[in-house]
Design a protein around this motif. Sequence first.
Motif, mmCIF file in Angstrom:
data_model
loop_
_atom_site.group_PDB
_atom_site.id
_atom_site.type_symbol
_atom_site.label_atom_id
_atom_site.label_comp_id
_atom_site.label_asym_id
_atom_site.label_seq_id
_atom_site.Cartn_x
_atom_site.Cartn_y
_atom_site.Cartn_z
ATOM 1 N N GLN A 45 0.821 -1.224 0.000
ATOM 2 C CA GLN A 45 0.000 0.000 0.000
ATOM 3 C C GLN A 45 0.859 1.280 0.000
ATOM 4 N N CYS A 46 1.900 1.289 -0.819
ATOM 5 C CA CYS A 46 2.752 2.482 -0.883
ATOM 6 C C CYS A 46 2.194 3.509 -1.874
ATOM 7 N N PHE A 47 1.277 3.088 -2.736
ATOM 8 C CA PHE A 47 0.617 3.973 -3.702
ATOM 9 C C PHE A 47 1.549 4.498 -4.799
ATOM 10 N N LEU A 48 2.752 3.932 -4.929
ATOM 11 C CA LEU A 48 3.656 4.414 -5.985
ATOM 12 C C LEU A 48 3.084 4.092 -7.366
ATOM 13 N N CYS A 49 2.470 2.914 -7.516
ATOM 14 C CA CYS A 49 1.856 2.569 -8.801
ATOM 15 C C CYS A 49 0.786 3.602 -9.147
ATOM 16 N N TRP A 50 0.053 4.020 -8.121
ATOM 17 C CA TRP A 50 -1.034 4.979 -8.345
ATOM 18 C C TRP A 50 -0.491 6.322 -8.848
ATOM 19 N N VAL A 51 0.579 6.801 -8.221
ATOM 20 C CA VAL A 51 1.062 8.141 -8.580
ATOM 21 C C VAL A 51 1.804 8.139 -9.921
ATOM 22 N N TYR A 52 2.337 6.978 -10.328
ATOM 23 C CA TYR A 52 3.109 6.936 -11.577
ATOM 24 C C TYR A 52 2.302 6.427 -12.773
ATOM 25 N N CYS A 53 1.058 6.042 -12.565
ATOM 26 C CA CYS A 53 0.263 5.502 -13.679
ATOM 27 C C CYS A 53 -0.209 6.641 -14.585
ATOM 28 N N PRO A 54 0.138 6.593 -15.884
ATOM 29 C CA PRO A 54 -0.290 7.676 -16.786
ATOM 30 C C PRO A 54 -1.797 7.627 -17.054
ATOM 31 N N ASP A 55 -2.418 6.486 -16.804
ATOM 32 C CA ASP A 55 -3.804 6.302 -17.211
ATOM 33 C C ASP A 55 -4.785 6.257 -16.056
ATOM 34 N N ALA A 56 -4.355 6.682 -14.901
ATOM 35 C CA ALA A 56 -5.219 6.679 -13.715
ATOM 36 C C ALA A 56 -5.931 5.336 -13.609
ATOM 37 N N ALA A 57 -5.206 4.269 -13.876
ATOM 38 C CA ALA A 57 -5.824 2.953 -13.972
ATOM 39 C C ALA A 57 -5.537 2.067 -12.752
ATOM 40 N N ILE A 58 -5.027 2.672 -11.678
ATOM 41 C CA ILE A 58 -4.885 1.907 -10.438
ATOM 42 C C ILE A 58 -6.113 2.220 -9.586
ATOM 43 N N GLU A 59 -6.869 1.198 -9.286
ATOM 44 C CA GLU A 59 -8.115 1.407 -8.543
ATOM 45 C C GLU A 59 -7.844 1.590 -7.061
ATOM 46 N N VAL A 60 -8.530 2.566 -6.475
ATOM 47 C CA VAL A 60 -8.415 2.816 -5.040
ATOM 48 C C VAL A 60 -9.807 2.698 -4.435
ATOM 49 N N LYS A 61 -9.931 1.843 -3.428
ATOM 50 C CA LYS A 61 -11.223 1.703 -2.728
ATOM 51 C C LYS A 61 -10.999 1.815 -1.239
ATOM 52 N N ASP A 62 -11.801 2.626 -0.585
ATOM 53 C CA ASP A 62 -11.706 2.829 0.875
ATOM 54 C C ASP A 62 -10.273 3.153 1.301
ATOM 55 N N GLY A 63 -9.628 4.029 0.549
ATOM 56 C CA GLY A 63 -8.289 4.462 0.923
ATOM 57 C C GLY A 63 -7.202 3.429 0.701
ATOM 58 N N LYS A 64 -7.506 2.386 -0.080
ATOM 59 C CA LYS A 64 -6.482 1.361 -0.328
ATOM 60 C C LYS A 64 -6.410 1.023 -1.809
ATOM 61 N N VAL A 65 -5.203 0.678 -2.253
ATOM 62 C CA VAL A 65 -5.043 0.192 -3.620
ATOM 63 C C VAL A 65 -5.813 -1.116 -3.741
#
Lengths: 103, 308
Positions: A45-65
């Motif tokens: 749950q470091c969220f690095l995938c989320w911040v580096y994804c060009p397509d906003a394609a990392i799903e986040v639910k209830d504050g978690k990847v």
Amino acid sequence: MVREGAGWRDIPRGGLILSPGNAARYVTGDWRTFRPTWHPERCIQCFLCWVYCPDAAIEVKDGKVAGVDYKHCKGCGICATECPDKAHALTMERDEGERGVEV
Amino acid sequence: MASLREMAAAPQLFAPGHRMCAGCGAPVVMRQVLSVAKKPVVVSCATGCLEVATTIYPYTAWRCSFIHNAFENSAATMSGVEAAYRSLKRQGKLKGEMLFLAVGGDGGTYDIGLQSLSGMLERGHRVVYLCYDNGAYMNTGIQRSSATPRGADTTTTPAGTESAGKRQPRKDLLAIVAAHHIPYAAQGSPSHWRDLTRKAEKAFEAGGPAFLNLLAPCPRGWRYDTAQTIELTRLAVETCFWPLLEIEHGRCKITYRPKQKKPLTDFLKAQGRFKHLFKDENKHLLEELQNEVDDNWKDLESRCGEPG
């Protein structure tokens, strides 16, 4: 949103798009050749995938990847590269999904 | 300073479904900057990849106001929007605070939009100008721009027997911008997201014109595997090819110093556009390019003083 077959009377003046962010309805997942798989048991749950994804394609639910949005993921592989080595929670495999159907 | 978890919980102004290439650096930069926009924001884009690929009719990837304009006038358009906003506020017809963000690629900023950018900075509009720098006209097929690094192979500076890529060094746009004596100008890289988002926050709160020059790799133009986008921006910073710095009211500060400066070749050899530089006949260029980076860094250090 302007639908296919709409006449000129149906189109907003100036060609304005009145539904902000409606690109989310457009599927780009069928561009993919490689597919990231998310392994929840290894995710830190470091969220690095989320911040580096060009397509906003990392799903986040209830504050978690919570996984990958395959409707939009283009399979660039940034998430798997940037996922910390100690976690290794995202791996890339060849996408066997049928093009344009299975996204 | 928000954590990534907090940033992810906020509404996302940049939607998926845009048609930027897989692995493009520009949407990463946009997502990071917009994630710190805490007030309603108006965006304009100079012609370029980001503009055409995020607004293919009848779709838009922007969950905020977005205004189209031509190649050279992103800054001019946003100047007008900001002036209209001030007028409406004065007349009491508009309430609440808004942010203004003009965006351009390096072609629309370093070259074609330079005059409108200069005008906007000089008139003092409260606009943030964001340049996503991928170092060439990628949208039209990788033609060189004044942001293209020396030695890069592009379609208008093709490497071959008669040429070793672009001959001239990059334009120092940040220095040109700083010469307008604006409140805030900075250079950032998406790999260092904390540094980048902090700079974006400062830019939005600058109270006057602000400028962000952000590195955005292009897998097609730089010729590398899409998965390496962020790693490349990290290498650009670690080799001091792309120093992270900010200029606040004329005071220059290096915001990140690599612990161990990596050789420039680490950054170059990861990209196909510099492949020819590793041939025997071009080896001297590698040395020259390294010297250029070293000189720039030394110059920067002398302007910024010691760390602290």
